[in-house]
Design a protein around this motif. Structure first.
Motif, PDB file in Angstrom:
ATOM      1  N   GLN A 190      11.307   0.432 -12.465  1.00  0.00           N
ATOM      2  CA  GLN A 190      11.777   1.670 -11.859  1.00  0.00           C
ATOM      3  C   GLN A 190      11.909   1.612 -10.345  1.00  0.00           C
ATOM      4  O   GLN A 190      12.508   2.503  -9.750  1.00  0.00           O
ATOM      5  CB  GLN A 190      10.818   2.809 -12.210  1.00  0.00           C
ATOM      6  N   GLY A 191      11.350   0.600  -9.718  1.00  0.00           N
ATOM      7  CA  GLY A 191      11.273   0.571  -8.260  1.00  0.00           C
ATOM      8  C   GLY A 191      12.518   0.051  -7.579  1.00  0.00           C
ATOM      9  O   GLY A 191      13.457  -0.428  -8.209  1.00  0.00           O
ATOM     10  N   ILE A 192      12.501   0.133  -6.264  1.00  0.00           N
ATOM     11  CA  ILE A 192      13.594  -0.381  -5.440  1.00  0.00           C
ATOM     12  C   ILE A 192      13.352  -1.859  -5.160  1.00  0.00           C
ATOM     13  O   ILE A 192      12.231  -2.352  -5.284  1.00  0.00           O
ATOM     14  CB  ILE A 192      13.708   0.404  -4.115  1.00  0.00           C
ATOM     15  N   ARG A 193      14.406  -2.559  -4.742  1.00  0.00           N
ATOM     16  CA  ARG A 193      14.304  -3.994  -4.476  1.00  0.00           C
ATOM     17  C   ARG A 193      15.043  -4.313  -3.193  1.00  0.00           C
ATOM     18  O   ARG A 193      16.206  -3.951  -3.036  1.00  0.00           O
ATOM     19  CB  ARG A 193      14.917  -4.773  -5.633  1.00  0.00           C
ATOM     20  N   ARG A 194      14.363  -4.989  -2.278  1.00  0.00           N
ATOM     21  CA  ARG A 194      14.973  -5.476  -1.049  1.00  0.00           C
ATOM     22  C   ARG A 194      14.534  -6.917  -0.857  1.00  0.00           C
ATOM     23  O   ARG A 194      13.407  -7.279  -1.178  1.00  0.00           O
ATOM     24  CB  ARG A 194      14.528  -4.658   0.171  1.00  0.00           C
ATOM     25  N   SER A 195      15.432  -7.749  -0.307  1.00  0.00           N
ATOM     26  CA  SER A 195      15.081  -9.154  -0.155  1.00  0.00           C
ATOM     27  C   SER A 195      15.461  -9.665   1.223  1.00  0.00           C
ATOM     28  O   SER A 195      16.284  -9.090   1.926  1.00  0.00           O
ATOM     29  CB  SER A 195      15.774  -9.990  -1.235  1.00  0.00           C
ATOM     30  N   SER A 196      14.808 -10.764   1.593  1.00  0.00           N
ATOM     31  CA  SER A 196      15.099 -11.461   2.837  1.00  0.00           C
ATOM     32  C   SER A 196      15.011 -12.953   2.563  1.00  0.00           C
ATOM     33  O   SER A 196      14.951 -13.374   1.399  1.00  0.00           O
ATOM     34  CB  SER A 196      14.109 -11.035   3.926  1.00  0.00           C
ATOM     35  N   LEU A 218       7.701   1.226  -5.391  1.00  0.00           N
ATOM     36  CA  LEU A 218       7.824   2.428  -6.196  1.00  0.00           C
ATOM     37  C   LEU A 218       6.932   3.498  -5.594  1.00  0.00           C
ATOM     38  O   LEU A 218       5.727   3.302  -5.473  1.00  0.00           O
ATOM     39  CB  LEU A 218       7.412   2.149  -7.648  1.00  0.00           C
ATOM     40  N   ARG A 219       7.543   4.603  -5.169  1.00  0.00           N
ATOM     41  CA  ARG A 219       6.754   5.720  -4.644  1.00  0.00           C
ATOM     42  C   ARG A 219       6.070   6.416  -5.813  1.00  0.00           C
ATOM     43  O   ARG A 219       6.694   6.679  -6.835  1.00  0.00           O
ATOM     44  CB  ARG A 219       7.639   6.718  -3.916  1.00  0.00           C
ATOM     45  N   VAL A 220       4.790   6.686  -5.669  1.00  0.00           N
ATOM     46  CA  VAL A 220       4.020   7.288  -6.756  1.00  0.00           C
ATOM     47  C   VAL A 220       3.470   8.637  -6.323  1.00  0.00           C
ATOM     48  O   VAL A 220       3.316   8.910  -5.134  1.00  0.00           O
ATOM     49  CB  VAL A 220       2.866   6.366  -7.217  1.00  0.00           C
ATOM     50  N   ASP A 221       3.192   9.467  -7.309  1.00  0.00           N
ATOM     51  CA  ASP A 221       2.581  10.763  -7.045  1.00  0.00           C
ATOM     52  C   ASP A 221       1.129  10.561  -6.627  1.00  0.00           C
ATOM     53  O   ASP A 221       0.492   9.593  -7.020  1.00  0.00           O
ATOM     54  CB  ASP A 221       2.616  11.642  -8.297  1.00  0.00           C
ATOM     55  N   GLU A 222       0.625  11.502  -5.869  1.00  0.00           N
ATOM     56  CA  GLU A 222      -0.773  11.406  -5.455  1.00  0.00           C
ATOM     57  C   GLU A 222      -1.726  11.634  -6.615  1.00  0.00           C
ATOM     58  O   GLU A 222      -2.895  11.331  -6.519  1.00  0.00           O
ATOM     59  CB  GLU A 222      -1.049  12.364  -4.303  1.00  0.00           C
ATOM     60  N   SER A 223      -1.206  12.171  -7.733  1.00  0.00           N
ATOM     61  CA  SER A 223      -2.049  12.317  -8.919  1.00  0.00           C
ATOM     62  C   SER A 223      -2.302  10.958  -9.575  1.00  0.00           C
ATOM     63  O   SER A 223      -3.321  10.747 -10.215  1.00  0.00           O
ATOM     64  CB  SER A 223      -1.399  13.260  -9.921  1.00  0.00           C
ATOM     65  N   VAL A 224      -1.365  10.011  -9.408  1.00  0.00           N
ATOM     66  CA  VAL A 224      -1.509   8.670  -9.971  1.00  0.00           C
ATOM     67  C   VAL A 224      -2.407   7.813  -9.085  1.00  0.00           C
ATOM     68  O   VAL A 224      -3.339   7.172  -9.546  1.00  0.00           O
ATOM     69  CB  VAL A 224      -0.127   8.000 -10.134  1.00  0.00           C
ATOM     70  N   SER A 225      -2.119   7.804  -7.784  1.00  0.00           N
ATOM     71  CA  SER A 225      -2.899   7.014  -6.835  1.00  0.00           C
ATOM     72  C   SER A 225      -2.832   7.674  -5.466  1.00  0.00           C
ATOM     73  O   SER A 225      -1.776   8.115  -5.036  1.00  0.00           O
ATOM     74  CB  SER A 225      -2.355   5.590  -6.753  1.00  0.00           C
ATOM     75  N   VAL A 226      -3.948   7.707  -4.782  1.00  0.00           N
ATOM     76  CA  VAL A 226      -3.995   8.286  -3.445  1.00  0.00           C
ATOM     77  C   VAL A 226      -3.642   7.229  -2.409  1.00  0.00           C
ATOM     78  O   VAL A 226      -3.149   7.544  -1.339  1.00  0.00           O
ATOM     79  CB  VAL A 226      -5.404   8.862  -3.162  1.00  0.00           C
ATOM     80  N   TYR A 227      -3.857   5.968  -2.745  1.00  0.00           N
ATOM     81  CA  TYR A 227      -3.670   4.871  -1.801  1.00  0.00           C
ATOM     82  C   TYR A 227      -2.413   4.070  -2.126  1.00  0.00           C
ATOM     83  O   TYR A 227      -1.991   3.992  -3.270  1.00  0.00           O
ATOM     84  CB  TYR A 227      -4.869   3.917  -1.865  1.00  0.00           C
ATOM     85  N   THR A 228      -1.858   3.448  -1.101  1.00  0.00           N
ATOM     86  CA  THR A 228      -0.812   2.470  -1.307  1.00  0.00           C
ATOM     87  C   THR A 228      -1.454   1.211  -1.857  1.00  0.00           C
ATOM     88  O   THR A 228      -2.458   0.746  -1.337  1.00  0.00           O
ATOM     89  CB  THR A 228      -0.110   2.154   0.029  1.00  0.00           C
ATOM     90  N   GLN A 229      -0.871   0.677  -2.925  1.00  0.00           N
ATOM     91  CA  GLN A 229      -1.425  -0.523  -3.545  1.00  0.00           C
ATOM     92  C   GLN A 229      -0.398  -1.643  -3.501  1.00  0.00           C
ATOM     93  O   GLN A 229       0.789  -1.419  -3.725  1.00  0.00           O
ATOM     94  CB  GLN A 229      -1.845  -0.244  -4.986  1.00  0.00           C
ATOM     95  N   ILE A 230      -0.894  -2.850  -3.228  1.00  0.00           N
ATOM     96  CA  ILE A 230      -0.026  -3.992  -3.014  1.00  0.00           C
ATOM     97  C   ILE A 230      -0.383  -5.112  -3.982  1.00  0.00           C
ATOM     98  O   ILE A 230      -1.550  -5.456  -4.133  1.00  0.00           O
ATOM     99  CB  ILE A 230      -0.151  -4.486  -1.563  1.00  0.00           C
ATOM    100  N   GLY A 231       0.637  -5.673  -4.620  1.00  0.00           N
ATOM    101  CA  GLY A 231       0.476  -6.840  -5.482  1.00  0.00           C
ATOM    102  C   GLY A 231       1.311  -7.977  -4.921  1.00  0.00           C
ATOM    103  O   GLY A 231       2.380  -7.756  -4.359  1.00  0.00           O
ATOM    104  N   ILE A 232       0.820  -9.193  -5.071  1.00  0.00           N
ATOM    105  CA  ILE A 232       1.501 -10.362  -4.513  1.00  0.00           C
ATOM    106  C   ILE A 232       1.759 -11.349  -5.637  1.00  0.00           C
ATOM    107  O   ILE A 232       0.857 -11.685  -6.405  1.00  0.00           O
ATOM    108  CB  ILE A 232       0.656 -11.013  -3.407  1.00  0.00           C
ATOM    109  N   SER A 233       2.992 -11.828  -5.716  1.00  0.00           N
ATOM    110  CA  SER A 233       3.372 -12.788  -6.737  1.00  0.00           C
ATOM    111  C   SER A 233       3.877 -14.065  -6.072  1.00  0.00           C
ATOM    112  O   SER A 233       4.895 -14.050  -5.373  1.00  0.00           O
ATOM    113  CB  SER A 233       4.463 -12.187  -7.619  1.00  0.00           C
ATOM    114  N   VAL A 234       3.139 -15.165  -6.285  1.00  0.00           N
ATOM    115  CA  VAL A 234       3.536 -16.465  -5.754  1.00  0.00           C
ATOM    116  C   VAL A 234       3.623 -17.422  -6.941  1.00  0.00           C
ATOM    117  O   VAL A 234       2.606 -17.745  -7.557  1.00  0.00           O
ATOM    118  CB  VAL A 234       2.524 -16.998  -4.717  1.00  0.00           C
ATOM    119  N   SER A 235       4.816 -17.870  -7.263  1.00  0.00           N
ATOM    120  CA  SER A 235       4.987 -18.716  -8.445  1.00  0.00           C
ATOM    121  C   SER A 235       4.754 -20.181  -8.101  1.00  0.00           C
ATOM    122  O   SER A 235       4.631 -20.567  -6.936  1.00  0.00           O
ATOM    123  CB  SER A 235       6.382 -18.539  -9.025  1.00  0.00           C
ATOM    124  N   ARG A 236       4.741 -20.998  -9.124  1.00  0.00           N
ATOM    125  CA  ARG A 236       4.574 -22.432  -8.927  1.00  0.00           C
ATOM    126  C   ARG A 236       5.793 -23.080  -8.301  1.00  0.00           C
ATOM    127  O   ARG A 236       5.725 -24.214  -7.861  1.00  0.00           O
ATOM    128  CB  ARG A 236       4.279 -23.107 -10.261  1.00  0.00           C
TER     129      ARG A 236
END
Length: 119
Positions: A21-27, A35-53
């Protein structure tokens, strides 16, 4: 120092919702999905990092890249106003990048994705 636990995106369901559902930007070095979330789902910004082989066969190098990104995000978190789920996908070209490039590149991408407002 890395990110506090409350700012880490951990659940598979959250990663899937960002990808679907989220937006995608690349460089040159990164792809940012947000993905912007409601404050009922999460109060904090959460970050995930994906580094492949594809980036590196060595886990040491992949973990070092993740640590650099987490440190860069510590300085960018106060600029993010509302709660977001953000996934950073690292491209193989990132091996030639140093910390200053990480910070600059991530900030440009977050501005391009309208995650950081007014900068």
């Amino acid at each position: 120092m890395g990110l506090p636990s409350k700012h880490r995106l951990k659940r598979r369901l959250n990663f899937q919702s960002v990808y679907q559902q989220g937006i995608r930007r690349s460089s040159r070095y990164f792809i940012v999905r947000g993905l912007r979330v409601d404050e009922s789902v999460s109060v904090y910004t959460q970050i995930g990092i994906s580094v492949s082989r594809k980036v590196s066969k060595k886990a040491v190098v992949r973990n070092q890249i993740k640590r650099h990104i987490r440190v860069a995000f510590r300085s960018l978190l106060p600029k993010i106003s509302s709660p977001w789920f953000i996934v950073i996908v690292v491209k193989p070209e990132v091996k030639e990048c140093n910390y200053e490039h990480f910070l600059r590149e991530l900030e440009k991408l977050l501005i391009k994705a309208n995650i950081i407002n007014g900068y």
